[in-house]
Scaffold this motif. Sequence first.
Motif, mmCIF file in Angstrom:
data_model
loop_
_atom_site.group_PDB
_atom_site.id
_atom_site.type_symbol
_atom_site.label_atom_id
_atom_site.label_comp_id
_atom_site.label_asym_id
_atom_site.label_seq_id
_atom_site.Cartn_x
_atom_site.Cartn_y
_atom_site.Cartn_z
ATOM 1 N N THR A 1 0.933 -1.088 -0.285
ATOM 2 C CA THR A 1 -0.289 -0.096 -0.194
ATOM 3 C C THR A 1 1.170 1.208 -0.148
ATOM 4 N N VAL A 2 1.841 1.111 0.823
ATOM 5 C CA VAL A 2 3.204 2.344 1.261
ATOM 6 C C VAL A 2 3.176 2.598 -0.173
ATOM 7 N N ILE A 3 4.285 1.339 -1.330
ATOM 8 C CA ILE A 3 4.913 1.645 -2.038
ATOM 9 C C ILE A 3 3.692 2.436 -3.427
ATOM 10 N N ALA A 4 2.300 1.556 -3.636
ATOM 11 C CA ALA A 4 1.295 2.228 -4.921
ATOM 12 C C ALA A 4 1.302 3.518 -3.917
ATOM 13 N N ALA A 5 1.322 3.803 -3.038
ATOM 14 C CA ALA A 5 1.070 5.679 -2.626
ATOM 15 C C ALA A 5 2.648 6.034 -3.035
ATOM 16 N N LEU B 1 -3.626 2.168 -5.749
ATOM 17 C CA LEU B 1 -3.839 2.294 -4.615
ATOM 18 C C LEU B 1 -4.253 1.828 -3.557
ATOM 19 N N ARG B 2 -6.076 2.183 -4.838
ATOM 20 C CA ARG B 2 -7.342 1.533 -3.786
ATOM 21 C C ARG B 2 -7.262 -0.422 -4.061
ATOM 22 N N SER B 3 -6.339 -0.497 -5.338
ATOM 23 C CA SER B 3 -6.474 -2.115 -4.807
ATOM 24 C C SER B 3 -5.729 -3.098 -3.615
#
Length: 227
Positions: A162-166, A174-176
């Motif tokens: 999640t941090v990486i996606a952000a 990030l949603r996924s």
Amino acid sequence: MPWTDQITFDERGLVPVVAQDARTGEVLMLAWANAEALQLTRSTGRAHYWSRSRKSLWAKGETSGHVQEVEDVRMDCDGDAVLYRVRQTGPACHTGERSCFHRGIDGEAAGEAADARHMLDRLDEIIATREQERPEGSYTTYLFTAGIDKVLKKVGEEATETVIAAKNGDNAELRSESADLLFHLMVLWRTRGLDAADVWGELERRFGQAPRPGSTAARASRSADGT
């Protein structure tokens, strides 16, 4: 002056009462009450109504066991309708449905409506069912069977992703990843015997309060004040 004097009863001495799930906000049923039923509800903490067919008082769940513990009683702006915010045991509807409002209108036809509860409440119910029934082939069953260490590992992995996606600036990713993280957190809560409602209650308790001493928010607030 008794609070019921502020209610506008109809010519039969009755007022419509809506019962709402205090946790999910879902509307459960509509019934009627007179002044005595309202007073009994307040004094006992359990929902009481007036039966127009039997012409008598009745307590929800007195025969079925599907009682309504009342957290809050409210009236509308005109005083001609009342709201019970309740904790429902079992289904609210005599048909066995969770809510009496389980049918929706599609064109001219009435049929089964979609579940009105928030997705998180529906997900929590599914996770609880998986824990109890352990159906084969279910990923959630696999997590419960593997144990808390596996669940913790997945929570850590999903938090990192999640941090990486952000950081990547990709909101679809990030949603996924956020959905994956939230799902695994809810499995963790269930594994540890923590009800999701307790987490929502903790957020509710904190809402509008001053930052806790020593918290990051408290330190930021002091910095903004120059302290």
